[in-house]
Design a protein around this motif. Structure first.
Motif, PDB file in Angstrom:
ATOM      1  N   UNK A 204      -4.407  -9.409  11.941  1.00 35.13           N
ATOM      2  CA  UNK A 204      -5.231  -7.953  11.371  1.00 35.13           C
ATOM      3  C   UNK A 204      -4.773  -6.534  11.747  1.00 35.13           C
ATOM      4  N   UNK A 205      -3.547  -6.492  12.662  1.00 33.68           N
ATOM      5  CA  UNK A 205      -2.424  -5.559  12.641  1.00 33.68           C
ATOM      6  C   UNK A 205      -2.955  -4.424  13.734  1.00 33.68           C
ATOM      7  N   UNK A 206      -3.800  -5.234  14.476  1.00 27.94           N
ATOM      8  CA  UNK A 206      -4.682  -3.978  15.314  1.00 27.94           C
ATOM      9  C   UNK A 206      -3.539  -3.493  15.991  1.00 27.94           C
ATOM     10  N   UNK A 207      -2.824  -3.715  16.543  1.00 33.03           N
ATOM     11  CA  UNK A 207      -1.809  -3.142  17.671  1.00 33.03           C
ATOM     12  C   UNK A 207      -1.078  -2.014  16.998  1.00 33.03           C
ATOM     13  N   UNK A 208      -0.744  -2.439  15.275  1.00 31.71           N
ATOM     14  CA  UNK A 208      -0.009  -1.290  14.816  1.00 31.71           C
ATOM     15  C   UNK A 208      -0.563  -0.085  14.860  1.00 31.71           C
ATOM     16  N   UNK A 296       0.739  -6.608   1.104  1.00 24.89           N
ATOM     17  CA  UNK A 296       0.234  -8.578   1.102  1.00 24.89           C
ATOM     18  C   UNK A 296      -0.458  -8.463  -0.284  1.00 24.89           C
ATOM     19  N   UNK A 297      -0.364  -9.750   0.333  1.00 26.25           N
ATOM     20  CA  UNK A 297      -1.314 -10.125  -1.017  1.00 26.25           C
ATOM     21  C   UNK A 297      -3.068  -9.759  -1.178  1.00 26.25           C
ATOM     22  N   UNK A 298      -3.719  -9.468  -2.356  1.00 23.50           N
ATOM     23  CA  UNK A 298      -5.303  -9.747  -2.151  1.00 23.50           C
ATOM     24  C   UNK A 298      -4.630  -8.218  -2.365  1.00 23.50           C
ATOM     25  N   UNK A 299      -4.596  -7.311  -0.481  1.00 30.37           N
ATOM     26  CA  UNK A 299      -4.580  -5.601  -0.666  1.00 30.37           C
ATOM     27  C   UNK A 299      -3.566  -5.271  -1.866  1.00 30.37           C
ATOM     28  N   UNK A 300      -2.670  -5.397  -1.936  1.00 29.98           N
ATOM     29  CA  UNK A 300      -1.650  -4.882  -2.951  1.00 29.98           C
ATOM     30  C   UNK A 300      -2.420  -5.072  -4.344  1.00 29.98           C
ATOM     31  N   UNK A 301      -3.361  -5.875  -4.699  1.00 32.27           N
ATOM     32  CA  UNK A 301      -4.568  -6.476  -6.541  1.00 32.27           C
ATOM     33  C   UNK A 301      -5.271  -5.428  -6.115  1.00 32.27           C
ATOM     34  N   UNK A 302      -5.842  -4.626  -5.191  1.00 32.86           N
ATOM     35  CA  UNK A 302      -6.623  -3.828  -5.813  1.00 32.86           C
ATOM     36  C   UNK A 302      -5.984  -2.251  -5.436  1.00 32.86           C
ATOM     37  N   UNK A 303      -4.966  -2.167  -4.151  1.00 34.48           N
ATOM     38  CA  UNK A 303      -4.908  -0.833  -4.151  1.00 34.48           C
ATOM     39  C   UNK A 303      -3.572  -0.406  -5.012  1.00 34.48           C
ATOM     40  N   UNK A 304      -3.829   0.543  -5.820  1.00 35.80           N
ATOM     41  CA  UNK A 304      -2.351   1.160  -6.196  1.00 35.80           C
ATOM     42  C   UNK A 304      -1.922   2.352  -5.772  1.00 35.80           C
ATOM     43  N   UNK A 305      -0.787   2.061  -5.506  1.00 36.83           N
ATOM     44  CA  UNK A 305      -0.349   3.016  -3.834  1.00 36.83           C
ATOM     45  C   UNK A 305      -0.285   4.511  -4.930  1.00 36.83           C
ATOM     46  N   UNK A 306      -0.680   5.152  -3.824  1.00 40.06           N
ATOM     47  CA  UNK A 306      -0.864   6.762  -4.531  1.00 40.06           C
ATOM     48  C   UNK A 306      -2.334   7.209  -5.632  1.00 40.06           C
ATOM     49  N   UNK A 307      -2.761   6.386  -6.044  1.00 42.79           N
ATOM     50  CA  UNK A 307      -4.392   6.363  -7.421  1.00 42.79           C
ATOM     51  C   UNK A 307      -5.202   5.931  -6.344  1.00 42.79           C
ATOM     52  N   UNK A 308      -5.080   5.065  -5.993  1.00 40.58           N
ATOM     53  CA  UNK A 308      -6.454   4.742  -5.326  1.00 40.58           C
ATOM     54  C   UNK A 308      -6.640   4.343  -3.442  1.00 40.58           C
ATOM     55  N   UNK A 310      -2.799   4.541   0.025  1.00 34.73           N
ATOM     56  CA  UNK A 310      -1.868   4.075   0.322  1.00 34.73           C
ATOM     57  C   UNK A 310      -1.544   2.663   0.747  1.00 34.73           C
ATOM     58  N   UNK A 311      -0.273   2.347  -0.020  1.00 36.68           N
ATOM     59  CA  UNK A 311      -0.013   0.782   0.248  1.00 36.68           C
ATOM     60  C   UNK A 311       1.536   0.989   1.605  1.00 36.68           C
ATOM     61  N   UNK A 312       1.723   0.822   3.146  1.00 40.73           N
ATOM     62  CA  UNK A 312       2.454   0.783   4.223  1.00 40.73           C
ATOM     63  C   UNK A 312       3.085  -1.056   4.316  1.00 40.73           C
ATOM     64  N   UNK A 313       4.521  -1.025   4.682  1.00 40.08           N
ATOM     65  CA  UNK A 313       4.864  -2.188   4.966  1.00 40.08           C
ATOM     66  C   UNK A 313       4.095  -2.811   6.134  1.00 40.08           C
ATOM     67  N   UNK A 314       4.168  -4.167   6.826  1.00 42.62           N
ATOM     68  CA  UNK A 314       3.423  -5.067   7.670  1.00 42.62           C
ATOM     69  C   UNK A 314       4.306  -4.283   9.431  1.00 42.62           C
ATOM     70  N   UNK A 315       3.825  -4.915  10.714  1.00 46.21           N
ATOM     71  CA  UNK A 315       3.886  -4.759  11.372  1.00 46.21           C
ATOM     72  C   UNK A 315       4.979  -3.487  11.389  1.00 46.21           C
ATOM     73  N   UNK A 316       4.664  -1.891  10.809  1.00 43.13           N
ATOM     74  CA  UNK A 316       5.822  -1.229  11.007  1.00 43.13           C
ATOM     75  C   UNK A 316       4.196   0.340  11.390  1.00 43.13           C
ATOM     76  N   UNK A 317       4.395   0.451  12.533  1.00 43.27           N
ATOM     77  CA  UNK A 317       3.602   1.292  12.642  1.00 43.27           C
ATOM     78  C   UNK A 317       3.469   2.996  12.744  1.00 43.27           C
ATOM     79  N   UNK A 318       5.019   2.676  12.411  1.00 37.55           N
ATOM     80  CA  UNK A 318       5.891   4.329  12.110  1.00 37.55           C
ATOM     81  C   UNK A 318       4.606   5.084  10.288  1.00 37.55           C
ATOM     82  N   UNK A 319       5.713   3.829   9.235  1.00 35.81           N
ATOM     83  CA  UNK A 319       4.704   3.863   8.803  1.00 35.81           C
ATOM     84  C   UNK A 319       2.884   4.024   8.607  1.00 35.81           C
TER      85      UNK A 319
END
Length: 374
Positions: A204-208, A296-308, A310-319
């Motif tokens: 689930x990306x808890x480390x990042x 990722x699948x699903x999340x990017x089908x619900x969230x529109x980046x900048x609208x409702x 923010x979408x970030x890359x996986x495994x990327x703590x900085x982003x």
């Protein structure tokens, strides 16, 4: 628990048109589900992990159950249940065998494990007469990996549950509970609060999330709602130590009602490596929360980046940290995203609409079309 999660209320609705039998591993929740939904239940032990001897016993029991029940349709969800149920239904010659892929594991796996997972998905599809990907991303992955050549159909806009919009809304009662939560955690009125809801596992990306959160300036807070699974997907020691050592990270365990926890927060964060169609993002949107999700699948089908959100890359703590900092510091942007959140959920994922798509699908595969009748 999967039946209870995916089919709460649905089985009772389907009973108006069909004789419904709910089949799963034995557990008190299965009996409770049968009583609540008014359906018959069948308990057959199924191991969650790969276990050849146990799986063969489960397959034999499933085959015998299907021979006894003689169903017109078997509809399975989750990977292990899909493999066993579709195989048993094929052996028992059930005429309509439907499997819904609520998520795929193989795209984020490697080596022998990846090949084995792809093989099991291919067997599931080979035994099914109808394959339903929960979303367009899942369908694209199945197609790209050549898991099946059968036609696949996403029902509606995706998602298998839909959301009860009368339940997931900000009522006076929910707001009072949210106020009590913030007070109980000693949060100040101006504090920015992020919430994560899900299993506390590496996938689930808890480390990042922990790394990103600890790099944020100021004094934001992070609420972790969910349980760990140390036997299946444990957190690494560094991540666990970060969580334990930070007084602004609040681990509150599994909660039967997530609405107050969403209402107590300013944004949801779900940095997962893989999902099918994450219901928690839909629930957060219905509660008027912007969401930070991974691409990722699903999340990017619900969230529109900048609208409702923010979408970030996986495994990327900085982003992830940059996105969290933007929502924490730009109140105007956060409020605009929050205002955009619920309307998008209302038009695409309302529960009646989602269930209507499934009911229409059942009617289509059971009842011959007008063309076939003429």
């Amino acid at each position: 628990m999967s039946l209870d999660t995916f089919c709460r209320g649905l089985l009772a609705e389907l009973s108006a048109d069909y004789e419904v039998v709910a089949l799963s591993s034995p557990a008190p929740v299965l009996d409770e589900l049968g009583e609540r939904e008014g359906v018959r239940t069948v308990a057959i032990p199924m191991a969650r992990q790969i276990s050849p001897l146990a799986d063969m016993r489960s397959l034999w029991r499933l085959y015998r159950a299907m021979r006894r029940e003689k169903p017109d349709i078997v509809h399975s969800m989750t990977p292990k249940a899909g493999l066993l149920c579709m195989t048993a239904a094929w052996l028992a010659r059930v005429p309509r065998r439907v499997h819904t892929f609520t998520g795929l594991i193989f795209p984020t796996s490697t080596g022998v494990r990846r090949r084995l997972l792809m093989l099991t998905d291919r067997i599931t599809c080979a035994c099914a007469t109808h394959v339903i990907p929960e979303g367009e991303g899942v369908r694209a992955d199945l197609t790209a990996a050549a898991i099946t050549r059968k036609p696949m159909r996403v029902l509606g806009h995706g998602n298998v549950r839909g959301i009860d919009l009368q339940h997931f809304r900000r009522t006076d009662s929910v707001e009072k509970q949210a106020h009590d939560i913030r007070r109980g955690l000693a949060l100040q009125p101006g504090d920015t609060v992020f919430v994560f809801i899900g299993r506390l596992v590496a996938d689930k990306g808890i480390r990042e999330l922990s790394e990103a959160f600890l790099s944020l300036p100021g004094t934001p807070h992070l609420i972790l709602v969910g349980e760990a699974e140390p036997e299946l997907d444990p957190l690494d020691n560094t991540t666990q130590d970060r969580i334990d050592a930070c007084p602004r990270i609040h681990t509150v365990g599994l909660q039967s009602d997530v609405r107050p926890w969403l209402a107590a927060a300013d944004a949801l964060v779900l940095p997962s490596y893989r999902e099918g169609f994450p219901n928690v993002v839909i629930e957060a949107g219905a509660m008027g929360l912007p969401c930070i999700v991974t691409d990722i699948n699903g999340s990017r089908e619900i969230i529109s980046d900048g609208h409702n959100g923010i979408i970030v890359p996986t495994h990327d703590a900085l982003s992830l940290a940059r996105a969290m900092d933007r929502l924490a510091t730009d109140k105007s942007m956060r409020e605009q995203m929050a205002a955009n959140a619920r309307p998008g959920i209302e038009t695409r994922f309302e529960q009646g609409y989602v269930r209507g798509c499934l009911k229409q699908f059942y009617r289509e595969i059971i009842t011959p079309s007008c063309t076939e009748n003429t």
